[in-house]
Design a protein around this motif. Structure first.
Motif, PDB file in Angstrom:
ATOM      1  N   ALA A 182       0.762  -1.258   0.062  1.00  0.00           N
ATOM      2  CA  ALA A 182       0.144  -0.003  -0.026  1.00  0.00           C
ATOM      3  C   ALA A 182       0.727   1.121  -0.027  1.00  0.00           C
ATOM      4  CB  ALA A 182      -1.108   0.314   1.183  1.00  0.00           C
ATOM      5  N   LEU A 183       0.218   2.300  -0.485  1.00  0.00           N
ATOM      6  CA  LEU A 183       1.070   3.683  -0.414  1.00  0.00           C
ATOM      7  C   LEU A 183       0.208   4.592   0.550  1.00  0.00           C
ATOM      8  CD1 LEU A 183       1.846   4.179  -4.147  1.00  0.00           C
ATOM      9  CD2 LEU A 183       3.474   3.409  -2.258  1.00  0.00           C
ATOM     10  N   LEU A 184       0.876   5.335   1.141  1.00  0.00           N
ATOM     11  CA  LEU A 184       0.204   6.033   2.169  1.00  0.00           C
ATOM     12  C   LEU A 184      -0.263   7.344   1.271  1.00  0.00           C
ATOM     13  CD1 LEU A 184       2.832   6.182   5.024  1.00  0.00           C
ATOM     14  CD2 LEU A 184       0.805   5.097   5.213  1.00  0.00           C
ATOM     15  N   THR A 185      -1.329   8.075   1.730  1.00  0.00           N
ATOM     16  CA  THR A 185      -1.870   9.212   1.288  1.00  0.00           C
ATOM     17  C   THR A 185      -2.334  10.204   2.161  1.00  0.00           C
ATOM     18  OG1 THR A 185      -4.120   8.599   1.754  1.00  0.00           O
ATOM     19  CG2 THR A 185      -3.308   7.454  -0.159  1.00  0.00           C
ATOM     20  N   MET A 186      -2.768  11.738   1.589  1.00  0.00           N
ATOM     21  CA  MET A 186      -2.899  12.528   2.447  1.00  0.00           C
ATOM     22  C   MET A 186      -3.849  12.301   3.554  1.00  0.00           C
ATOM     23  SD  MET A 186      -0.743  15.034   1.555  1.00  0.00           S
ATOM     24  CE  MET A 186       0.340  13.731   1.050  1.00  0.00           C
ATOM     25  N   ALA A 187      -4.836  11.269   3.268  1.00  0.00           N
ATOM     26  CA  ALA A 187      -5.848  10.788   4.250  1.00  0.00           C
ATOM     27  C   ALA A 187      -4.989  10.398   5.583  1.00  0.00           C
ATOM     28  CB  ALA A 187      -6.712   9.878   3.733  1.00  0.00           C
ATOM     29  N   ASP A 188      -3.964   9.874   5.331  1.00  0.00           N
ATOM     30  CA  ASP A 188      -3.117   9.268   6.403  1.00  0.00           C
ATOM     31  C   ASP A 188      -2.374  10.110   7.335  1.00  0.00           C
ATOM     32  OD1 ASP A 188      -3.499   6.385   5.985  1.00  0.00           O
ATOM     33  OD2 ASP A 188      -2.393   6.894   4.177  1.00  0.00           O
ATOM     34  N   MET A 189      -2.588  11.422   6.593  1.00  0.00           N
ATOM     35  CA  MET A 189      -1.992  12.573   7.471  1.00  0.00           C
ATOM     36  C   MET A 189      -2.974  13.302   8.116  1.00  0.00           C
ATOM     37  SD  MET A 189       0.699  15.568   5.879  1.00  0.00           S
ATOM     38  CE  MET A 189       1.623  14.262   5.256  1.00  0.00           C
ATOM     39  N   GLY A 190      -4.262  12.728   8.097  1.00  0.00           N
ATOM     40  CA  GLY A 190      -5.174  13.592   8.457  1.00  0.00           C
ATOM     41  C   GLY A 190      -5.900  14.592   7.332  1.00  0.00           C
ATOM     42  N   MET A 191      -5.420  14.416   6.295  1.00  0.00           N
ATOM     43  CA  MET A 191      -5.827  15.809   5.446  1.00  0.00           C
ATOM     44  C   MET A 191      -6.864  15.159   4.388  1.00  0.00           C
ATOM     45  SD  MET A 191      -2.206  17.341   4.623  1.00  0.00           S
ATOM     46  CE  MET A 191      -0.932  17.929   6.006  1.00  0.00           C
ATOM     47  N   GLY A 192      -7.293  14.351   4.626  1.00  0.00           N
ATOM     48  CA  GLY A 192      -8.596  13.650   3.696  1.00  0.00           C
ATOM     49  C   GLY A 192      -9.665  14.687   3.842  1.00  0.00           C
TER      50      GLY A 192
END
Length: 620
Positions: A340-350
């Motif tokens: 898997a690749l991390l996304t901006m959602a994993d930074m709380g930015m989703g």
């Protein structure tokens, strides 16, 4: 007639008046050469094996465990998930426990008042990584409500040829020391072809400005993943007859590895979580955090081998075992799933930046809790996020690659068996902010490392909500010693499940309820070993301990008698398991490790939106 009546009376009297039967074990902790991967290295063994023997106790007994330290450094044993007196919890510096000195024997003695699957491990330095762990099985004193024809412990662990202290030193030198899987120029052009050059460029630019890796799912690689101490090639095997109900007691005793667990071709019925009964839920797989346990029932009906597959979330390997009707059989190894690749959602930015719960925007250009974002051009963040796709808005960490139609366990599925004793609403909320600075490999709770923090003080019997806010891009399995919490998972209050370890996903907020019903000093920390070592720990004090009110410890510390013969090995087939820790660690000799607070706990405001730790600054 009177004689017989009198005799019967005496028998009944003594049967009720006599103390509970005591089950007794001897554990010897030693440095010994081992060869698991084809290379002989010195590791820590318990009674000569990795992992240590499975300890079995019956509810209502007194447990007596004599632990002898044959190493040249202090050690300890923590009984993970057990409810017991604080001085028996096994965390050096907490509740007056001094640790176990070289050449000494410490006797742990405590009543067994619960049932289920648990484990034990060191709470000293990085010894857990080096082999100091084993399994615990607590069985009911009567009939087990979970019916099974076979019963096996399936303990997963991550073995590394490097010494645990060296791994931690390497991470302090560079948090990306073990990051071998990185995006390449080929990946960029593949993204450009799929999403368009503009979106691919914006995404690459954003990650570059943050100086972060979307492939950073785990801090350490190079592990060999084991099932009950055996490599995939060594093929640990559990036997069954077609149609039998087989109970598998899964324990994640890894130092740093989270897994996705499945048995291709078999449905699993989850019946316990962290040793606590849950209403059965049928799944195809479950994500398995460090220090969690799950008991499942499977019923293989075909006369063939099935593969027990635990794949690390960074997709660097499997822990593999086999369910088979006969020895020597081996099922096919499953295909590796995409990383898997991390996304901006994993930074709380989703979500909208303005609506990001728990984010302290005043720190965005300073030493932000996600400290690995240093250097990011936050002024352009909103502009860059305008073109984010729905894929960018979804957590990459949560993408396990579960096939369509298959069911993966969710915390929301868990329902307590029976009715919870305490269904009160919380009296107050305590914020637990999980943060860190990746460039310096420092991990914090409420912006402070353990050595700089003050305790979280709870009144005996009070009901509180712990609100976890994860400001980092890594998942943190948070563990509280001495008590269970209840997940606020959407179930009715009387059905909220008990857990001793809770995965808090990247960039997410999650809350649990706690009844502070066990007086003492309790470690509270991330169970990723090197995150705890780097500061992500605090102390929870339930009621202020009055030394005059604390009963004297039942343990004894004596010099170990010299042993001329090697300690007796555990029966390798006992309980159908193969022989071979939360926390507040003994930091002896570790300059970068937080020191223990031996002082009297001070009153501290831990109400909502207040830091629950005080004083100090980053010394590294």
């Amino acid at each position: 007639m009177k004689f017989y009546a009198y005799t019967l009376f005496l028998c009944l009297f003594f049967s009720f008046a006599s103390p509970a039967k005591a089950e007794e074990y001897n554990l010897v902790i030693a440095h010994e050469p081992v060869n698991i991967t084809g290379k002989t290295v010195e590791k820590i063994t318990i009674n000569g094996t990795i992992p240590g023997p499975t300890l079995r106790f019956t509810e209502g007994e007194d447990a007596i465990i004599h632990v002898t330290n044959k190493m040249d450094e202090d050690t300890s044993v923590h009984w993970h998930g057990l409810i017991l007196p604080g001085e028996m919890d096994g965390v050096p510096g907490f509740n007056g426990f001094p640790g176990i000195k070289p050449g000494e024997t410490f006797t742990y003695r405590f009543p067994v008042n619960q049932t289920g699957t648990y484990w034990y491990h060191a709470h000293s330095s990085e010894q857990e990584q080096d082999g100091h762990y084993g399994s615990l099985v607590l069985v009911p004193k009567g009939k087990d409500p979970i019916r099974a024809d076979r019963d096996y412990v399936v303990l997963l662990s991550d073995f590394h040829d490097e010494d645990g202290k060296d791994i931690f030193s390497n991470l302090k030198m560079s948090s990306e020391y073990y990051q071998y899987a990185r995006r390449t120029i080929g990946d960029f052009f593949a993204d450009a072809e799929e999403k368009g050059f503009g979106k691919a460029w914006a995404n690459a630019k954003m990650w570059g400005e943050m100086r972060m890796l979307p492939t950073d799912l785990s801090d350490v690689s190079g592990y060999t993943f084991l099932v009950n101490g055996r490599t995939p090639e060594q093929n640990w095997t559990a036997l069954f007859k077609p149609g039998e109900r087989v109970r598998l007691r899964f324990i994640n005793a890894s130092a740093m590895s989270i897994y996705d667990v499945r048995i291709p071709g078999l449905k699993m019925s989850v019946v316990e979580a962290d040793g606590q009964g849950v209403e059965p839920v049928t799944v195809d797989e479950f994500r398995f955090g460090v220090a969690e346990t799950y008991d499942v029932i499977v019923t293989p009906k075909e006369d063939k081998a099935f593969t027990i597959a635990a794949e690390s979330i960074d997709r660097t390997g499997f822990a593999l075992g086999t369910l088979a009707p006969r020895e020597g059989m081996k099922g096919p190894a499953p295909q590796t799933r995409p990383r898997a690749l991390l996304t901006m959602a994993d930074m709380g930015m989703g979500h909208d930046m303005a609506g990001m719960e728990g984010m302290d925007h005043s720190k965005m250009n300073h030493d932000m809790p996600m400290g690995d974002m240093a250097g990011m051009d936050h002024g352009n963040m909103g502009h860059d996020m305008v073109g984010m796709s729905m894929e960018d808005m979804q957590s990459g960490w949560a993408q396990a690659g579960t096939p369509p139609g298959d069911k993966a366990l969710s915390y929301a599925d868990l329902r307590y068996v029976g009715i919870q004793a305490d269904t009160r609403q919380p009296e107050r909320e305590i914020l637990v902010r999980l943060g860190g600075n990746m460039e310096r490999f420092i991990w914090t709770i409420n912006d402070k490392k353990f050595e700089d923090s003050g305790p979280i003080n709870l009144k005996y019997g009070e009901r509180v909500r712990l609100k976890f806010v994860n400001d980092t891009m890594m998942a943190h399995p948070m563990h509280l010693h001495g008590m269970f919490v209840q997940l606020e998972n959407g179930q009715p209050a009387e059905k909220l499940p008990n857990k001793h370890t809770v995965i808090v996903a990247p960039g997410q907020t999650y809350s649990v309820l706690l009844t502070a019903d066990q007086p003492g000093e309790w470690a509270f920390h991330c169970h990723l070993l090197f995150h705890m070592s780097a500061g992500m720990m605090n102390k929870v004090v339930v009621a202020k301990l009055d030394p005059n009110a604390v009963p004297p410890p039942k343990a004894s510390t004596t010099k170990a008698a010299p042993q001329k013969e090697k300690p007796e090995q555990a029966d390798p087939h006992e309980g159908h398991s193969m022989p071979m820790n939360h926390q507040g660690m003994d930091m002896k000799g570790m300059d970068d490790m937080p020191s223990m607070d031996h002082s009297t706990p001070q009153k501290n405001d831990t109400s909502s939106n207040q830091n629950s730790s005080h004083g100090g600054h980053d010394a590294h």
